[in-house]
Structures are given as C-alpha cells and as structure tokens.
Scaffold this motif. Structure first.
Motif, PDB file in Angstrom:
ATOM      1  N   PRO A   1      -4.219  -3.238  -6.189  1.00 54.79           N
ATOM      2  CA  PRO A   1      -3.242  -2.944  -5.133  1.00 54.79           C
ATOM      3  C   PRO A   1      -2.208  -1.904  -5.548  1.00 54.79           C
ATOM      4  CG  PRO A   1      -3.670  -5.300  -5.229  1.00 54.79           C
ATOM      5  CD  PRO A   1      -4.395  -4.689  -6.399  1.00 54.79           C
ATOM      6  N   SER A   2      -1.805  -1.903  -6.812  1.00 46.80           N
ATOM      7  CA  SER A   2      -0.810  -0.924  -7.264  1.00 46.80           C
ATOM      8  C   SER A   2      -1.306   0.502  -7.070  1.00 46.80           C
ATOM      9  CB  SER A   2      -0.470  -1.173  -8.740  1.00 46.80           C
ATOM     10  OG  SER A   2      -1.641  -1.110  -9.545  1.00 46.80           O
ATOM     11  N   LEU A   3      -2.603   0.710  -7.210  1.00 45.87           N
ATOM     12  CA  LEU A   3      -3.183   2.038  -7.000  1.00 45.87           C
ATOM     13  C   LEU A   3      -3.193   2.368  -5.508  1.00 45.87           C
ATOM     14  CD1 LEU A   3      -6.327   3.420  -8.769  1.00 45.87           C
ATOM     15  CD2 LEU A   3      -6.028   3.714  -6.319  1.00 45.87           C
ATOM     16  N   LEU A   4      -3.589   1.412  -4.684  1.00 44.32           N
ATOM     17  CA  LEU A   4      -3.660   1.653  -3.245  1.00 44.32           C
ATOM     18  C   LEU A   4      -2.284   1.910  -2.649  1.00 44.32           C
ATOM     19  CD1 LEU A   4      -6.566   0.683  -3.703  1.00 44.32           C
ATOM     20  CD2 LEU A   4      -6.396  -0.585  -1.560  1.00 44.32           C
ATOM     21  N   LYS A   5      -1.267   1.246  -3.194  1.00 46.02           N
ATOM     22  CA  LYS A   5       0.085   1.408  -2.648  1.00 46.02           C
ATOM     23  C   LYS A   5       0.608   2.830  -2.828  1.00 46.02           C
ATOM     24  CE  LYS A   5       1.345  -3.459  -3.129  1.00 46.02           C
ATOM     25  NZ  LYS A   5       2.143  -4.467  -3.886  1.00 46.02           N
ATOM     26  N   LYS A   6       0.034   3.588  -3.746  1.00 43.19           N
ATOM     27  CA  LYS A   6       0.406   4.998  -3.914  1.00 43.19           C
ATOM     28  C   LYS A   6       0.050   5.813  -2.669  1.00 43.19           C
ATOM     29  CE  LYS A   6      -1.066   6.823  -7.734  1.00 43.19           C
ATOM     30  NZ  LYS A   6      -1.970   7.123  -8.893  1.00 43.19           N
ATOM     31  N   HIS A   7      -0.886   5.278  -1.879  1.00 40.59           N
ATOM     32  CA  HIS A   7      -1.368   6.000  -0.701  1.00 40.59           C
ATOM     33  C   HIS A   7      -1.038   5.230   0.572  1.00 40.59           C
ATOM     34  CE1 HIS A   7      -3.402   8.173  -3.824  1.00 40.59           C
ATOM     35  NE2 HIS A   7      -4.188   7.157  -4.110  1.00 40.59           N
ATOM     36  N   GLU A   8       0.119   4.594   0.554  1.00 37.06           N
ATOM     37  CA  GLU A   8       0.501   3.705   1.654  1.00 37.06           C
ATOM     38  C   GLU A   8       0.567   4.427   2.993  1.00 37.06           C
ATOM     39  OE1 GLU A   8       4.453   1.631   1.740  1.00 37.06           O
ATOM     40  OE2 GLU A   8       3.170  -0.064   1.191  1.00 37.06           O
ATOM     41  N   ALA A   9       1.091   5.653   2.995  1.00 35.83           N
ATOM     42  CA  ALA A   9       1.208   6.399   4.252  1.00 35.83           C
ATOM     43  C   ALA A   9      -0.165   6.610   4.884  1.00 35.83           C
ATOM     44  CB  ALA A   9       1.885   7.740   4.010  1.00 35.83           C
ATOM     45  N   MET A  10      -1.146   6.958   4.068  1.00 35.79           N
ATOM     46  CA  MET A  10      -2.501   7.151   4.573  1.00 35.79           C
ATOM     47  C   MET A  10      -3.070   5.831   5.106  1.00 35.79           C
ATOM     48  SD  MET A  10      -5.908   6.510   3.606  1.00 35.79           S
ATOM     49  CE  MET A  10      -5.940   6.444   1.815  1.00 35.79           C
ATOM     50  N   LEU A  11      -2.865   4.737   4.369  1.00 37.45           N
ATOM     51  CA  LEU A  11      -3.389   3.441   4.786  1.00 37.45           C
ATOM     52  C   LEU A  11      -2.768   2.987   6.104  1.00 37.45           C
ATOM     53  CD1 LEU A  11      -3.398   1.599   1.334  1.00 37.45           C
ATOM     54  CD2 LEU A  11      -5.382   2.501   2.555  1.00 37.45           C
ATOM     55  N   MET A  12      -1.486   3.255   6.278  1.00 38.29           N
ATOM     56  CA  MET A  12      -0.807   2.822   7.495  1.00 38.29           C
ATOM     57  C   MET A  12      -1.294   3.571   8.735  1.00 38.29           C
ATOM     58  SD  MET A  12       1.047   0.382   6.537  1.00 38.29           S
ATOM     59  CE  MET A  12       1.651  -0.302   4.990  1.00 38.29           C
ATOM     60  N   ASN A  13      -1.905   4.728   8.533  1.00 40.17           N
ATOM     61  CA  ASN A  13      -2.411   5.517   9.652  1.00 40.17           C
ATOM     62  C   ASN A  13      -3.916   5.372   9.855  1.00 40.17           C
ATOM     63  OD1 ASN A  13      -0.194   7.461  10.866  1.00 40.17           O
ATOM     64  ND2 ASN A  13       0.216   7.309   8.680  1.00 40.17           N
ATOM     65  N   ALA A  14      -4.554   4.507   9.074  1.00 35.60           N
ATOM     66  CA  ALA A  14      -6.010   4.347   9.177  1.00 35.60           C
ATOM     67  C   ALA A  14      -6.415   3.776  10.531  1.00 35.60           C
ATOM     68  CB  ALA A  14      -6.509   3.428   8.062  1.00 35.60           C
ATOM     69  N   GLY A  15      -7.571   4.203  10.991  1.00 32.17           N
ATOM     70  CA  GLY A  15      -8.106   3.661  12.237  1.00 32.17           C
ATOM     71  C   GLY A  15      -8.997   2.471  12.004  1.00 32.17           C
ATOM     72  N   CYS A  16      -9.520   2.341  10.780  1.00 32.74           N
ATOM     73  CA  CYS A  16     -10.424   1.247  10.447  1.00 32.74           C
ATOM     74  C   CYS A  16     -10.570   1.188   8.938  1.00 32.74           C
ATOM     75  CB  CYS A  16     -11.798   1.472  11.099  1.00 32.74           C
ATOM     76  SG  CYS A  16     -13.040   0.204  10.743  1.00 32.74           S
ATOM     77  N   PHE A  17     -10.619  -0.019   8.388  1.00 31.57           N
ATOM     78  CA  PHE A  17     -10.915  -0.212   6.970  1.00 31.57           C
ATOM     79  C   PHE A  17     -12.316  -0.795   6.828  1.00 31.57           C
ATOM     80  CE2 PHE A  17      -6.200  -1.080   6.916  1.00 31.57           C
ATOM     81  CZ  PHE A  17      -5.842   0.073   6.248  1.00 31.57           C
ATOM     82  N   ILE A  18     -13.089  -0.232   5.900  1.00 32.82           N
ATOM     83  CA  ILE A  18     -14.379  -0.823   5.520  1.00 32.82           C
ATOM     84  C   ILE A  18     -14.344  -1.029   4.019  1.00 32.82           C
ATOM     85  CG2 ILE A  18     -16.885  -0.568   5.483  1.00 32.82           C
ATOM     86  CD1 ILE A  18     -16.668   1.275   7.885  1.00 32.82           C
ATOM     87  N   MET A  19     -14.574  -2.257   3.572  1.00 30.40           N
ATOM     88  CA  MET A  19     -14.367  -2.585   2.171  1.00 30.40           C
ATOM     89  C   MET A  19     -15.569  -3.334   1.623  1.00 30.40           C
ATOM     90  SD  MET A  19     -10.898  -4.316   0.753  1.00 30.40           S
ATOM     91  CE  MET A  19     -10.183  -3.642  -0.740  1.00 30.40           C
TER      92      MET A  19
END
Length: 363
Positions: A174-192
């Motif tokens: 999560p610490s790595l993903l939080k570096k890209h929080e702005a991008m994540l907040m604008n996502a239209g869909c997550f596939i994991m």
C-alpha cells in the motif's frame, strides 16, 4: 533525444496545459506510448513542471503480475539430476499484464501498476506492453528481479517441472500505491490479481468502496486465495475457477447444485457479480439481481496453448460490461475470446480488436 521526444517538447512549449490524449492524437500515437515517452523525458530532466499532466479520468487500472514466461521443451525423456537437451521459447505474461493488454487491444485506456526489477526481463516486457497500456507507474526496484515463470515440458508437451520467481510482488505494498493516490482516485475501474499482498488488496478495496469505483478481483491460484480480503464488500466482479472457489467455500464442487451453492456463498460475502469457470463444462454465474445460470463452453477443434485463455475471458467480460452489455452478452464475449485464445499460439492474440470480437460473437 529522439524525434518523437523532441516533438512532444515542442507541443508542450505551445500549450503546457495540453492533455496527454490531445498530444497523442496530434502525434498519431496511442496514449500509453505517449505517456511512456513523457515519463522518459521527465527522467531525463527535460520536463520539470507537471502543469500539463492532469489525472486521466476513467482509466482501467490493472494491478498485479507482469512476468517473463519461459518454456523449455526437452528432447527425449526428462532426466533429473543431469543436463537435458532442449529447445526454448519465451513470452510476456502475468495475469494483470495480460488483462491489461487484452483491454488495450479492445480500445480501453489502461494503466498497469506493478513492481519489477531494473533488468533485461523488464525491458522485454516493457517493449511488448507499452503500445497497449500506460507503464509510467510501474515501480522498478534496483535490488529485485522481474517476475518470471519457467516451465520444463516433456516431448508430449506435458509439464515436467516449473519454477516461479514472484517475490517482487511482495513489495507491491500500500505504501507504494499511495504514491499514486491522485491517479487511483480518478480510476474508472480497478482490476486486481492475487499476486498482490493481502494488505494491498484490502487497500484497493477501501478505495473502491470510498470512491464507488468498480472493482474486479481475479485470483491466480488456489494457494494465493489467502490474499483475499476478509469480505468481498465493494467487489463488483469476482471471477475464479473451480479450484479457487472450492478453497473459499470449503467444499467440493462437482455438479450444478454445488456450483449454485458456491455462487450463493460468494454473493453472501459481498460480491455483486460472481463467475466460476469450469473449463470444458463452461461457466456458472450469478449476481445480486440474477439467479445462478450456466453457460456452455464454446466448441474448439484444436487447442494450441491454454496460456492466457482465462485472462482473455476476464478481459472480454469486463470490456462488454463497461460498454453496457447484458450479463449474458458479457459472458458470451468472455467465452468467445477465451475460445479464440485457446486456438492461438499467443498468450494475447495479436489480431484482437473490438470489431473482430464482435464478428466472432455473431458467428
């Protein structure tokens, strides 16, 4: 700098607030290729400000594995403890990456989030992937090796031994993903996929719930089912195979009644739509608004390679759903893409397009 990089700088000088899509259109490039060129210019120090780089909205963000897959075909009988003559081949893979490429070929804007090494394997993956997805958020780690899978096959094409080096994904935290929080907040869909650590899956689950972003979970194997969050709340689509479903529900799944029971159990965990794939038996599906249904597998004359068929299924299902199709049509698209991927020697078939998939479904 190469000519394309010089052209990008010229466009930025003309209009620092130009979007990446506008630049890509002017240069006749795909947006993922444009994004990777911008990333290169930033690393070179040619771009300092970020005024023109606005978060792209409604992109599909694929989070998970991006591997280099190697196959060694032994000539004669496999002999352990000694050297075996063999031929070799390799291809790019990884569930998250494969889904991203399928969706990129189906005209979606896709970002891949993964961890990789700073090595030759990643260079191969990058070259094959960047025409179809945005790679600028990939975290290259100097002390890690890019994910890889090596299979040793006997003369009949059966698997004799396989080794997987996937430790790099344990660092996709999560610490790595939080570096890209702005991008994540604008996502239209997550596939994991479940190459990711459990805490990372839980983090994206919370983002999806908070932002009401569609969230798709695709397991990669039964042993990695322990990386699922404690509930499937906020999960829009949960797509697994029979073995993986058995691991969750805790009982053997053999007939239609068992599949229906398993679907209901998974829906009770919080998922909105659930699909259980059953190979040649087709797929079973249910949602919070529809009863369990069975869909027969498509007939195929000859299987060239099973690799990537499951990823092709998931991609076409989500593609159809994002374009507003019915559940039945989504599953038909998935089965069609899976069938034609099984008949292809490629993990992601290079001829795939929106028009082709549509015509295949009409056959």
């Amino acid at each position: 700098m190469n000519e394309r990089e010089q052209a990008i700088l010229a466009l930025i000088r003309q209009n620092p607030f130009m979007s990446q899509q506008e630049m890509a259109d002017k240069m006749n490039l795909s947006r993922p290729v444009l994004a990777n060129l911008v990333s290169s210019l930033t690393k070179q120090g040619k771009i300092v400000g970020r005024a023109y780089i606005l978060p792209e909205e409604n992109e599909i963000v694929c989070i998970g594995g991006a591997n280099l897959d190697r196959k060694l075909h032994v000539k004669g009988n496999v002999q352990f403890g000694t050297s075996n003559p063999a031929s070799s081949s390799f291809s790019v893979g990884g569930v998250g990456r494969n889904i991203a490429e399928n969706l990129g070929r189906l005209n979606h804007q896709v970002t891949l989030l993964t961890t990789a090494g700073k090595d030759a394997d990643w260079q191969v993956i990058q070259e094959a992937s960047e025409p179809f997805m945005n790679l600028r958020y990939v975290e290259q780690l100097p002390d890690a090796s890019t994910g890889s899978y090596t299979a040793i096959m006997d003369e009949q094409g059966e698997l004799a031994l396989a080794v997987a080096n996937m430790e790099v994904y344990d660092l996709l935290l999560p610490s790595l993903l939080k570096k890209h929080e702005a991008m994540l907040m604008n996502a239209g869909c997550f596939i994991m996929d479940l190459n990711c650590p459990k805490e990372t899956v839980a983090y994206i689950q919370q983002v999806a719930i908070a932002r009401e972003t569609p969230f798709v979970i695709v397991p990669v194997s039964s042993p990695k089912m322990n990386r699922l969050p404690d509930t499937l709340q906020g999960v829009t689509w949960f797509i697994c195979n029979t073995d993986e479903a058995e691991t969750i529900v805790g009982h053997t799944i053999e007939g239609s009644a068992h599949y229906e029971k398993a679907l209901q159990q998974l829906l009770k965990l919080g998922a909105e739509h659930v699909i259980i794939t059953a190979g040649s038996k087709g797929v079973y599906a249910a949602s919070t608004t529809t009863k369990p249904s069975h869909f027969s597998a498509k007939t195929i004359e000859k299987i060239e390679d099973v690799t990537g068929a499951g990823d092709a299924f998931v991609s076409a299902v989500i593609h159809s759903w994002l374009t507003g199709q019915s559940i039945a049509t989504c599953i038909d698209a998935g089965l069609t893409n899976a069938k034609n991927t099984l008949a292809s020697p490629y993990t992601v078939r290079p001829e795939l397009s929106v028009d082709l998939l549509k015509s295949e479904m009409e056959e």
